[in-house]
Enzyme design. Structure first.
Site, mmCIF file in Angstrom:
data_model
loop_
_atom_site.group_PDB
_atom_site.id
_atom_site.type_symbol
_atom_site.label_atom_id
_atom_site.label_comp_id
_atom_site.label_asym_id
_atom_site.label_seq_id
_atom_site.Cartn_x
_atom_site.Cartn_y
_atom_site.Cartn_z
ATOM 1 N N ASP A 175 2.142 5.147 4.332
ATOM 2 C CA ASP A 175 3.237 6.756 3.144
ATOM 3 C C ASP A 175 2.698 7.629 3.984
ATOM 4 O OD1 ASP A 175 4.289 6.647 0.561
ATOM 5 O OD2 ASP A 175 2.873 9.681 0.713
ATOM 6 N N ASP A 223 3.392 0.308 4.204
ATOM 7 C CA ASP A 223 3.338 1.561 5.138
ATOM 8 C C ASP A 223 1.856 2.229 4.960
ATOM 9 O OD1 ASP A 223 4.108 3.480 2.954
ATOM 10 O OD2 ASP A 223 5.265 1.393 3.523
#
Length: 290
Positions: A211, A209
């Site tokens: 973040d 991802d």
């Protein structure tokens, strides 16, 4: 040394490895408690592999409650020469996209609720952590990940946060200002303990991802992470097998960092002041010098 015995610590999503010959499950007790789970020992050709799921099968342990000291002690006690960490992480850099692998070379430790050393009152030691990642092992693992079909970035700073919560946007922006590349919750304690145990350590950081620093997007969620994790885990398993295949017939030499003898210069407590009870707990990790 001539034989490779690689301890593989599997992170989120990686709870087993494939292709092991003569596999056996081992239960190990250490002076630091019980490891995260049973360890699986086997071979791929001439290379011995010992696998340990960091969070336990079924992901039972939080990043804070992982028994890091017991894990590293157990791997050392079973004869590991090197440790390869497989870790999910968030990206703090646009170029490091979900699904990419990052061969980190630096760590920042922002954890605060964990035991991070085997030493203490009665036997004090100070090891260097200037270069926490073994460049030889990282190069070999990165080559294997590339052959497994991953997009691989060489080098990067991994910030270890305490967790288990993900970052706030303010924290995520701060870590980007610091020059960090990826963020996770496990690697700094492991790398420090591996160094004290004189075991070269490297990490394949698997990006799941971005973040939460991208303001136009929602913050990271477990659903985001799980979506990317399956593909990452498949490539990681292939990379481990490829690494073992690539090492066939190649004698193991010592790390260019001199990790295998780092305790020669780290012990500071005078012999007459050393606590025998503490020394007894250090039989595996520091027995070579004690």
């Amino acid at each position: 040394m001539s034989k490779w015995t690689i301890g593989v610590i599997g992170g989120s999503g990686l709870y087993e490895i494939d292709g092991l010959e003569n596999a056996e499950s081992l239960t190990v007790e250490t002076p630091w408690g019980t490891p995260s789970d049973t360890l699986m020992k086997g071979q791929i050709g001439e290379v011995e592999l010992i696998f340990l799921p960091r969070h336990g099968k079924g992901h039972r342990l939080t990043p804070t409650t992982v028994p890091y000291r017991a894990n590293i002690d157990a791997l050392k006690r079973l004869g590991c020469t090197d440790i390869l960490s497989i870790s999910a992480c968030g990206s703090l850099k646009e170029a490091y996209a979900p699904g990419d692998f990052v061969m980190i070379d630096q760590l920042i430790d922002r954890t605060f609720a964990r035991e991070k050393t085997f030493f203490g009152p009665g036997m004090v030691a100070h090891v260097s952590m200037a270069d926490p990642i073994c460049p030889r092992l990282s190069q070999l693992a990165g080559d294997a990940a590339l052959a497994a079909g991953a997009t691989v970035h060489r080098g990067g700073t991994y910030l270890t946060m305490e967790g288990p919560q993900f970052s706030s946007r303010a924290e995520s922006h701060l870590y980007r200002q610091w020059g960090c590349d990826v963020i996770g919750m496990t690697n700094a304690p492991e790398a420090k303990l591996a160094r004290e145990a004189e075991l070269p350590y490297a990490t394949i950081a698997m990006v799941t991802d971005y973040d939460c620093w991208r303001e136009e997007e929602e913050g990271v969620t477990v659903a985001n992470v799980l979506e990317v994790m399956a593909a990452n885990t498949s490539k990681a398993k292939t990379a481990i097998q490829t690494l073992a295949d690539n090492l066939q017939g190649i004698p193991r030499t010592t790390s260019p960092l001199g990790t295998e003898t780092c305790l020669d210069y780290a012990l500071i407590t005078a012999p007459e002041a050393r606590d025998p009870a503490v020394l007894a707990k250090l039989d595996a990790v520091a027995g070579r010098v004690l």
